[in-house]
Scaffold this active site. Structure first.
Site, PDB file in Angstrom:
ATOM      1  N   ASP A  89      70.848  32.795  54.305  1.00  0.00           N
ATOM      2  CA  ASP A  89      69.423  32.919  54.631  1.00  0.00           C
ATOM      3  C   ASP A  89      68.671  33.415  53.393  1.00  0.00           C
ATOM      4  OD1 ASP A  89      70.925  35.395  55.180  1.00  0.00           O
ATOM      5  OD2 ASP A  89      68.977  36.246  55.704  1.00  0.00           O
ATOM      6  N   GLU A 152      70.989  38.141  56.699  1.00  0.00           N
ATOM      7  CA  GLU A 152      71.117  39.351  55.884  1.00  0.00           C
ATOM      8  C   GLU A 152      69.754  39.946  55.576  1.00  0.00           C
ATOM      9  OE1 GLU A 152      71.523  41.914  52.353  1.00  0.00           O
ATOM     10  OE2 GLU A 152      70.315  40.111  52.562  1.00  0.00           O
TER      11      GLU A 152
HETATM   12 ZN    ZN Z   1      70.964  39.082  49.407  1.00  0.00          ZN
HETATM   13 ZN    ZN Z   2      67.682  39.694  49.691  1.00  0.00          ZN
END
Ligand code: ZN
Ligand code: ZN
Length: 467
Positions: A89, A152
């Site tokens: 992501d 994340e």
């Molecule tokens: Zn990262």
């Molecule tokens: Zn990042």
């Protein structure tokens, strides 16, 4: 047998850049507005995950897609595995781009695209490191699992789901930070300090802060003009601004409501380095305590002005603490709510080894005035540390040194990288010391020579861990 890792990487550099181009062309920022049962975070993160896993299928690796939320690529079949944690992501494109962030551009040896340095480039570098070990048919004793998260940048939904469904190895690294290695991170915890419901006279409203981990750049207070004259207020603010040149401020008169809006402008910063910011809220409180306050206003604003203002180490709260390796505890009071119904402050604290959520709760409550109390808000992340002389750190930093000649020592930070997910994990590359940190920035890029160098470092390092 000595392996020329750089040469092996150069044989595959075109393929690596092609794969990276395909991967960064997918906008994989969290998009829950378009979520479906198949795509819990929106289609982008899942599409990037599938694309990455297809590269590995193409190259003959075992892969697993865990509900479009996380994935695994495996080298070797030993039960004794090391993990490499990366994420597919990205943060949203944001303003300021000179090119399309999802159409990669190569200029002056740099590869520009959202995700180039965080973390699609470094993730693919680690993948190509595994691919080289596989294609050279090197004998290995342990296996490698490259584990890919899809969230994340937000709430770690992907990696948390993975840990519920699959077994996470205990040892490994995350290529989502800096070389030579980040071997420790402070604990991270937020406290909500609750005051008794205020009795309003002069200050009708006080507000600052948007995120727990950001020093507030702006703070605002609404003052009742029946309790002070506008002229008097303007003169006092002028004096205050003259005495505190690091801030700006202004007053807006709302005569319909008989209110003066006082605004202070400081400077935002990450809460792990609060001394790099200028906390607008503590300055505004310091100004307000010079005015005629009632007892409950005094309780709240004096606490901010006397016990929080510029006290980045938490001395007044009795929580100052220093560890030889991880350094000092940092305190950053970041969100403020004050009106006729509530009065509270959110503190963000980064603490070294030696403290826990319980010890901090006890110390802070002991230091607070009567009828004021503090409770932990959200998740308390404990300090994370792997010693420099640990074989994992030695192997990884050794590989880095052999390929770069750079003797920089591993270091610790205020948190929080993916490395802390592993019981015995560190963050390792792919930024080099002195590199401009362009993660989350417009015109994000990765230097292609450095991407290839980090691939060679990763290949050698992984091989040292598993041979
Ligand atoms: Zn990262
Ligand atoms: Zn990042």
């Amino acid at each position: 047998m000595s392996i020329d890792w750089e040469k092996e990487v150069s044989h595959r550099s075109d393929e690596l850049i092609n794969d990276l181009s395909e991967l960064v062309s997918i906008d994989s920022s969290r998009d829950t507005e378009h979520k479906t049962s198949d795509f819990p975070l929106g289609p982008g993160p899942a599409k990037a995950l599938q694309t990455f896993l297809h590269f590995a299928d193409r190259d003959g690796f075992q892969t697993k897609n865990v509900d479009n939320l996380a994935g695994r690529i495996e080298l070797g079949d030993s039960d004794d595995a090391i993990a490499i944690l990366s994420h597919v992501d990205v943060v949203p494109e944001g303003p300021g781009w000179e090119t399309n962030p999802f159409e990669p551009v190569i200029k002056d040896g740099n590869f520009y695209a959202r995700g180039a340095s965080d973390d699609k480039g470094p993730g693919l570098a680690a993948y190509y490191a595994m691919k080289i070990i596989k294609e050279l048919n090197l004998p290995v004793k342990k296996s490698v699992q490259l584990i890919l998260g899809t969230d994340e940048e937000s709430e770690w939904v992907g990696i948390n789901h993975y840990m519920e469904k699959e077994t996470m190895p205990e040892t490994g690294f995350s290529p989502d930070a800096e070389f030579p290695a980040i071997n420790g991170e402070k604990g991270i915890v937020s406290f909500r300090v609750n005051f008794p419901t205020p009795t309003i006279s002069l200050v009708k409203n006080f507000a600052a802060g948007i995120r727990p981990n950001m020093v507030p750049q702006n703070a605002e207070a609404d003052l009742d003009l029946s309790a002070i004259s506008a002229e008097d207020l303007k003169a006092k603010l002028n004096d205050f601004l003259t005495a505190n040149k690091e801030i700006k401020g202004n007053i807006e008169i709302d005569s319909d409501n008989n209110i003066a809006k006082v605004q202070i402008i400081g400077k935002g910063a990450h809460a792990m380095e609060p001394f790099n910011g200028i906390n607008a809220a503590t300055y505004l409180a310091k100004f307000l305590v010079e005015l005629d306050l009632n007892a409950s206003e005094k309780l709240y604003f004096s606490f901010i002005a006397n016990d929080l203002h510029l006290d980045f180490a938490g001395k007044h709260l009795g929580i100052a603490n220093k560890d030889d390796v991880m350094g000092e505890l940092t305190l950053s009071p970041n969100i403020y709510e004050y009106d006729a119904t509530k009065a509270n402050i959110l503190l963000n604290i980064r603490y070294p080894k030696g403290d826990t959520g319980d010890t901090l709760t006890e110390k802070i409550n002991r230091a607070l005035p009567e009828n004021v109390s503090a409770v932990i808000e959200g998740h308390n992340q404990l300090p994370h540390f792997v010693a420099v002389n640990d074989p994992l750190v030695q192997a990884l930093v050794g590989a880095y040194r052999d390929h770069t000649g750079d003797d920089t020592e591993p270091f610790t930070v205020g948190g929080g990288t993916y490395g802390r997910i592993l019981k015995h994990g560190i963050a390792y590359g792919a930024m080099f010391p002195g590199d401009e940190n362009v993660m989350h920035q417009p015109n994000e890029y990765i230097n292609i020579d450095k991407l290839l160098k980090s691939t060679a470092v990763y290949a050698d390092a992984i091989y040292r861990l598993i041979k």
